[in-house]
Design a protein around this motif. Structure first.
Motif, short mmCIF file in Angstrom:
data_model
loop_
_atom_site.label_atom_id
_atom_site.label_comp_id
_atom_site.label_asym_id
_atom_site.label_seq_id
_atom_site.Cartn_x
_atom_site.Cartn_y
_atom_site.Cartn_z
N THR A 18 -41.77 12.65 81.40
CA THR A 18 -43.09 13.05 80.89
C THR A 18 -43.09 13.87 79.60
O THR A 18 -44.14 14.03 78.99
CB THR A 18 -43.85 13.86 81.97
N GLU A 19 -41.94 14.39 79.17
CA GLU A 19 -41.94 15.30 78.01
C GLU A 19 -42.52 14.67 76.76
O GLU A 19 -43.27 15.31 76.02
CB GLU A 19 -40.52 15.81 77.73
N TYR A 20 -42.20 13.42 76.49
CA TYR A 20 -42.65 12.80 75.24
C TYR A 20 -43.79 11.80 75.43
O TYR A 20 -44.28 11.24 74.46
CB TYR A 20 -41.46 12.13 74.54
N LEU A 21 -44.21 11.61 76.67
CA LEU A 21 -45.40 10.80 76.93
C LEU A 21 -46.61 11.72 76.86
O LEU A 21 -46.53 12.90 77.18
CB LEU A 21 -45.32 10.14 78.31
N PRO A 22 -47.79 11.19 76.47
CA PRO A 22 -48.98 12.04 76.36
C PRO A 22 -49.64 12.31 77.71
O PRO A 22 -50.84 12.10 77.90
CB PRO A 22 -49.89 11.21 75.45
N VAL A 23 -48.82 12.77 78.67
CA VAL A 23 -49.33 12.99 80.04
C VAL A 23 -49.06 14.41 80.53
O VAL A 23 -49.44 14.75 81.65
CB VAL A 23 -48.72 11.97 81.02
N SER A 24 -48.39 15.23 79.74
CA SER A 24 -48.08 16.63 80.03
C SER A 24 -46.91 16.81 81.00
O SER A 24 -47.06 16.67 82.22
CB SER A 24 -49.30 17.38 80.59
#
Length: 267
Positions: A18-24
């Motif tokens: 999740t770090e680089y996905l826009p999901v927090s």
């Protein structure tokens, strides 16, 4: 902290995915500790301390870019200096606001309800920006411009609210200011290096003395796992957003946030 080996592995996977996905990533780590019954306060420092694993993934994947910038600066090339200056300008607002409101931010890190609402609102924000964005910028990060870089950095500060998503805020901020999707995503990746490094260093400086040998072992496991997972995720993410955009992540946020609110309300 180190209750068993499964916990740092699970949280390391969540961080890496999740770090680089826009999901927090922070929001998902907070929800994961709640869902799995962990002590959120106890694992809060761990969640921040394993971020360097995800940072290392960017350094490995984009080592040619970093090397080219380093060589370019040694040769006094304008393009290389522009790359660094743009990232520094985007990083400055996070430093100022992070130091000013650090204690308030730490309190929010224990609030799963804030995360759930931020996921939902952020999902609708992504759909809106995708609809209105009119990319004008077709160059690389060095061509983004000082003013736009500073504005992206200001937007990134919204992500100090857990659940907003640092990568989501920077990517959407860049797109709103005319940067095309791929460059916006890569700007977010590179900006993560100083931003996450600074946040991790600050928290370890403030709370590092509280860590035991078991804690350090758990952090080491989480670091390695988040690094490996982030390596795999980043390459796929760039390919997806280049083709179909960010809408799938927006709908995921809305569904995940709504489900989290229902679950938190039923506990």
């Amino acid at each position: 902290m180190a209750e068993d080996i499964a916990t740092p592995i699970i949280l390391g996977i969540v961080e890496g995915v999740t770090e680089y996905l826009p999901v927090s990533s922070t929001g998902h780590l907070i929800l994961a500790t709640e869902l799995l019954g962990y002590n959120a306060e106890k694992w809060a420092l761990f969640n921040i301390a394993i971020q360097p694993g995800a940072i290392l993934a960017i350094l490995v994947l984009y080592w040619r870019t970093f090397w080219a910038v380093l060589i370019g600066m040694m040769k006094a090339e304008r393009h290389a200096f522009a790359f660094v200056i743009n990232l520094l300008l985007a990083f400055i607002p996070a430093v100022v606001l992070g130091l000013a409101f650090g204690d308030v931010i730490e309190l929010l890190l224990e609030n799963a309800v804030v995360v759930a609402w931020a996921l939902i609102i952020g999902g609708f924000a992504i759909l809106w920006v995708e609809r209105i964005a009119r990319p004008r910028h077709a160059g690389g990060i060095a061509d983004v411009g000082a003013r736009t870089s500073l504005l992206i950095g200001l937007v990134q500060c919204i992500a100090m609210i857990p659940g907003v998503s640092r990568s989501g805020a920077t990517i959407l901020g860049a797109m709103a200011f005319g940067v095309e999707r791929r460059t916006a995503a890569e700007f977010s990746f590179f900006l993560a290096v100083p931003t996450l490094s600074g946040a991790t260093a600050l928290q370890l400086y403030k709370h590092g003395a509280e860590l035991t040998n078991d804690d350090m072992q758990a952090i080491g496991i989480g670091f390695v796992v988040s690094f490996i997972v982030a390596l795999l995720v980043v390459k796929g993410f760039v390919a997806v957003v280049s083709r179909i955009g960010f809408a799938p992540f927006a709908w995921y946020r809305i569904v995940a946030g709504a489900a989290a609110l229902v679950w938190l309300g039923m506990r």
